[in-house]
Design an enzyme around this catalytic site. Structure first.
Site, PDB file in Angstrom:
ATOM      1  N   ASP B 295      -4.306  -8.224 -14.252  1.00  0.00           N
ATOM      2  CA  ASP B 295      -3.599  -7.484 -13.148  1.00  0.00           C
ATOM      3  C   ASP B 295      -3.763  -7.973 -12.010  1.00  0.00           C
ATOM      4  O   ASP B 295      -4.901  -7.487 -11.347  1.00  0.00           O
ATOM      5  CB  ASP B 295      -3.932  -5.958 -13.399  1.00  0.00           C
ATOM      6  N   LYS B 326       3.245  -5.017  -5.260  1.00  0.00           N
ATOM      7  CA  LYS B 326       2.700  -4.694  -4.175  1.00  0.00           C
ATOM      8  C   LYS B 326       3.137  -5.759  -3.049  1.00  0.00           C
ATOM      9  O   LYS B 326       4.316  -5.711  -2.653  1.00  0.00           O
ATOM     10  CB  LYS B 326       1.237  -4.453  -4.118  1.00  0.00           C
TER      11      LYS B 326
END
Lengths: 471, 471
Positions: B295, B326
Site C-alpha cells: 500500500d 493521494k
C-alpha cells in the site's frame, strides 16, 4: 425553442450509420490497442466525445447513435452541454483539480457555496448531505452512518466508548466491531465493493470469489402487468414481501441495523415497487428501529419524473438516508436527522471527503434542471414515449412483454422472450443507430437524458419498429 | 534556477502570521458558517487557494504558512502549479468532466493516451494499472483482484464456475462467497470502508461501531533508533515479526489469500520496516501462495526518495499488487502478472472504472516529476533536512526522540515525550507560520511537496528551533 434546441442547436436530426458491424473497423482497432493498457473486453465502441452532442454519441468510425443509455445511465443533460462546459472552465474548477483539497481539514473558501449548490438538489424531506466518490462509496458511507446511528441509540448519543469497545475494535471483535447486518433484496444492485457487494444480488459475476458479510436478502415484489389490471394480485405480492422483510428483521442471527432498497431495481431488471410497499417498509423499519436507506444511484436526478424517484411514494416520515451518484456526477447521501452526524469528529472522514470538481458539475446540473423545468418535461416526454411503446407492444407482443415505467417519465423497460433475443435486439438497435442498454437477462432499459424530447422519442420508436418488424 | 523558482517565481520567501490564534477570526467565522452544511469540526482553517503558491498555503485571515503537511500528504508539487493548471484547462479535461465516461463500455479516443501517461509512473517491475477513486477504493479493488487470483489458482484460471458457486454466491454463502482473509498489521492504515477498514488498525475512531471481517493482524516491526546503533536488536525484531506472519498464515481459521502492508506505516506513527523484512514477507507469501500487496497510498510518488518507497527494498520477485492514491491524485493498483486480469470481463468493473479527470492530472504530475528529476532532488533535500533535525535532536532530546526517515528523503518523523506536547507543538508551529501534521499519538510527520528545497528546510528548522526553545 425546446431545451435541446437551446443547448444543442447543431444536434443531429437522425442517427448516422457508416459501418455494418458495431464496433466498426476503427473502433475495433482502438479496442485492440486500448486492450494493451486496459481491460477493453466490455467496450462497445470507441467514442468520439468531441463529435458527440446532446442526445447523440459519436464513435471513431463516424457512426452517430441516438443515445438512450447515456453511458451507464449516468449522463443527465447530454453531451457537450454548454452550461457544464462553462462550469468545467471556471476558476473554482481549476482550483478543485489542481489544489485537490482535503476538505475535512483544509476547505477552501468556495467550499460552502459548492455544497450549497449541491444541496439545492436534495430530495423533499432531506436537508443535509455527506459527499463521496461513487455509488458503491455512497452506499458504504451511508452504512457507516447507519451503524454509528444504530449503536448510538443503544449506547446514548453522547456516551463515551468503553475501554472494552476501544480494545476489541482493534482486533475486529465485538463489541467494538459489532456483528450487525444490512438487509437488502434479491436482484438488488448497490455496488461492487465488499459491504456494497454483500447487499448486491443481481448477478453472480458481480460477486463470485469475494468474501461477503452474512447479511439477509428479502424478496422484492414481482408484479403482474399491466398494473391496473392486476391490482389485487400485486397488493398481495406487496404484503407477501413485507412479511418476509419483517420476519428476516426479527429472526436474523445478528441484529439488522439498516435496510437498503432501490425505488426501481435497475441492474436487476427494472423491477418496480409500489408506494404502498415503500410505505410498508417505512412502518416496519420504524417499528424495529432499522435505518431506512433508499438507493437512488440510478433512479435519481429526474429520470423518473420526480427529482428523486422515491418522491413518487410520499413516504412518511421521510427515509433516513438517500444515496446518489451516476447522473448526479458527484456521489454521497442525503439525510435530515442531525444525529446522523456522528458524536465525534473523524468518525465519518477520509482524506478527500468527496470531490469538489464533480460537486461543481453537480451544482451546475441541479441549476440547469431546475431553471429549465427538465423534470416535468421528462415526465411529459416519458408519457408520450410510453404510449407509443404500448402501441408497439400490441404489434409485437412476443418482443415487448411486461412494459413497465408508466408514469415514471422515460424510466421505461420491457422484457423480450429470451436472453438471446434481448441481446440480438440491443445489437440490431446499435446497427440501426440507437445505443440502448439491457438489464437482468431479458430486459431492455431506457435511460435517456433529461433533454430527450418527443422528436427523439419518435426516432427511437420508428427504429425499434423497423428492427422488430425484421426480427 | 531551482524548480520552485521556475514554477513559482512569486512564491513567498517566509511565512506571514497575522492572527494570534489559529484559526483566525475570519476562518472561525467561515468554519461556523460551513458547519451548517458540512461537518467542519476537524477544520484547521479556511484556506485561500487563490493566494496559496508553491510550498505556502494561505488562509482567509491573510496567514501564509509554509506547508510541510500538504493537505493530508496529498499535494505533490505545491499549490497553483502552472503545469497542472495547463492540464486542468486542456480540452481533454473539459471532456473528462462534462462527458464523464463509463470507460469500461464507452471509452473516448483519448483514454489510451491518458492511461499510458499514468503508466509512465509505474513502479519498477510493474507494467499495468487498474484505476479507482481513492486510497480505500484502490485497496479494496486490489483485494478483489487478489481474491479472484487466489481462487483461480485453486480452480484453474479458465475453469467455469460451478452451479453451486453461482447459486451460493447470491446468498453470500461459501463456496460462491468464500471465507478468505487478508492479513494486515497492527497500527496499519488502509482506509475506512468495510474491507479496507477491516485491515486498518491504527486508531479506534476509524473503526468503532462498524462490522468487520474477522481477519488477522500481525506485528509490524518496532525498531530502536538510531538504526545503525541497534542493528542486532532490529534484525531480531524483523525475525520475530516474520515468524508471527507465518504463524498467522498457517494457523488462521480461514485461508489467508492476501497480505497488505505499508512500506512505512504512516497514519500509525511513521513506523519503518527494513528491506530484509519486506523481502522476508515476499518469501513467506510465495511459500504459502498469498498475494503480496504493498500500500503506497501515502508513501508513493517520490516522497521517500524513490518514485515508490518499496523500490528501496529491491523486493524479488516484485510484489504482486501496489496500490496508490493521494499525491498521485488518481488512485488504483499496479500489477505485472496478466492473470490479475480476471478470466471474464465484468468481474473487475463498475460504472466509471476510475476518473479520467484525475488521471489527466496524474499523468501531468508524472511528467513534471520525471522531466525535472524531482525524486532525486527530494532525496537530496531530505538528507539535508534530516541532518539539521539530527542536530536539533541533540539540542532538544526530550522533544525530538526516535528521529526516523534517514535516507528516505523528506519522509521524516519523530516522537515527542507525550501526546499533549506533540499537539502543543503542532499548534505552536501553526502560530509561527508552519502547517505541520502529526500521526499516531506522539509523532510529528513531515510530508512536504517535491518542490520543497533547502531554503524551505532552513525556514522550517529555524522556526522549529524557536518553538522548541520556548517549549
Amino acid at each position: 425553442m425546446s431545451v435541446s434546441e437551446k443547448y444543442y442547436p447543431a444536434e443531429p436530426t437522425a442517427p448516422v450509420v457508416k459501418t455494418t458491424t458495431i464496433p466498426g473497423p476503427e473502433s475495433a482497432k482502438g479496442i485492440k490497442s486500448l486492450g494493451e493498457v486496459f481491460d477493453s473486453r466490455p467496450v462497445y465502441f470507441i467514442a468520439d466525445y468531441e463529435k458527440s452532442l446532446g442526445n447523440y454519441i459519436a464513435d471513431v468510425d463516424g457512426n452517430v447513435y441516438l443515445d438512450v443509455y447515456a453511458q451507464i445511465a449516468s449522463i443527465a443533460l447530454g453531451y457537450n452541454n454548454p452550461a457544464l462546459i462553462e462550469a468545467a472552465k471556471s476558476p473554482e474548477m481549476i482550483r478543485a483539480l489542481v489544489e485537490r483539497p482535503a476538505i475535512g481539514n483544509f476547505p477552501g473558501k468556495d467550499l460552502e457555496g459548492i455544497i450549497k449548490n449541491v444541496l439545492k438538489g436534495a430530495p423533499k424531506g432531506q436537508n443535509n448531505v455527506w459527499n463521496g466518490l461513487s455509488g458503491a462509496d455512497a452506499n458504504e458511507l451511508a452504512f457507516k452512518a447507519a451503524f454509528m446511528y444504530y449503536q448510538s441509540k443503544q449506547r446514548g448519543y453522547d456516551t463515551a466508548f468503553s475501554a472494552q469497545e476501544n480494545e476489541t475494535v482493534m482486533k475486529n471483535q465485538s463489541p467494538g466491531s459489532p456483528d450487525l447486518a444490512v438487509l437488502s433484496f434479491k436482484r438488488a444492485f448497490h455496488g461492487r465493493l465488499f459491504a456494497s457487494g454483500s447487499v448486491t444480488a443481481s448477478k453472480p459475476v458481480h460477486k463470485l470469489d469475494f468474501p461477503a458479510f452474512k447479511w439477509p436478502k428479502a424478496e422484492y415484489p414481482s408484479y403482474k402487468y399491466p398494473l391496473a389490471e392486476n391490482a389485487e394480485y400485486n397488493a398481495a405480492e406487496d404484503a407477501r414481501c413485507l412479511k418476509i422483510v419483517e420476519e428476516l428483521i426479527t429472526s436474523w442471527h445478528i441484529p439488522v441495523a439498516a435496510l437498503i432498497i432501490e425505488p426501481v431495481q435497475s441492474e436487476g431488471g427494472d423491477n418496480h415497487g409500489s408506494a404502498a410497499f415503500f410505505q410498508g417498509l417505512r412502518d416496519i423499519t420504524l417499528k424495529h428501529n432499522v435505518v431506512y436507506i433508499i438507493d437512488e444511484v440510478q433512479t435519481g436526478l429526474g429520470a423518473t419524473g420526480k427529482l428523486w424517484a422515491h418522491e413518487h411514494f410520499n413516504i412518511t416520515p421521510s427515509p433516513d438516508l438517500v444515496t446518489f451518484s451516476k447522473k448526479f456526477q458527484s456521489a454521497g447521501y442525503w439525510f435530515h436527522d442531525p444525529k446522523f452526524v456522528p458524536n465525534q469528529s473523524y468518525r465519518q472522514f477520509n482524506t478527500w471527503c468527496g470531490d469538489p470538481a464533480h460537486m461543481i458539475i453537480a451544482g451546475a446540473l441541479v441549476k440547469e434542471i431546475q431553471e429549465n423545468d427538465l423534470v416535468a418535461k421528462a415526465a411529459e416526454v416519458g408519457d408520450y414515449l410510453y404510449g407509443k411503446l404500448a402501441e408497439l407492444a400490441v404489434k409485437y407482443p412476443q418482443h415487448i412483454q411486461k412494459l413497465r415505467g408508466q408514469g415514471k417519465a422515460t424510466f421505461i423497460a420491457w422484457d423480450l422472450e429470451s436472453a438471446d433475443k434481448r441481446n440480438a435486439l440491443l445489437y440490431k438497435m446499435k446497427q440501426n443507430g440507437v445505443n440502448v442498454g439491457g438489464c437482468a437477462d431479458v430486459s431492455v432499459r431506457l435511460r435517456p437524458t433529461l433533454t430527450f424530447e418527443k422528436k427523439h422519442a419518435d426516432i427511437f420508436v420508428s427504429i425499434l419498429d423497423k428492427v422488430l418488424s425484421d426480427f
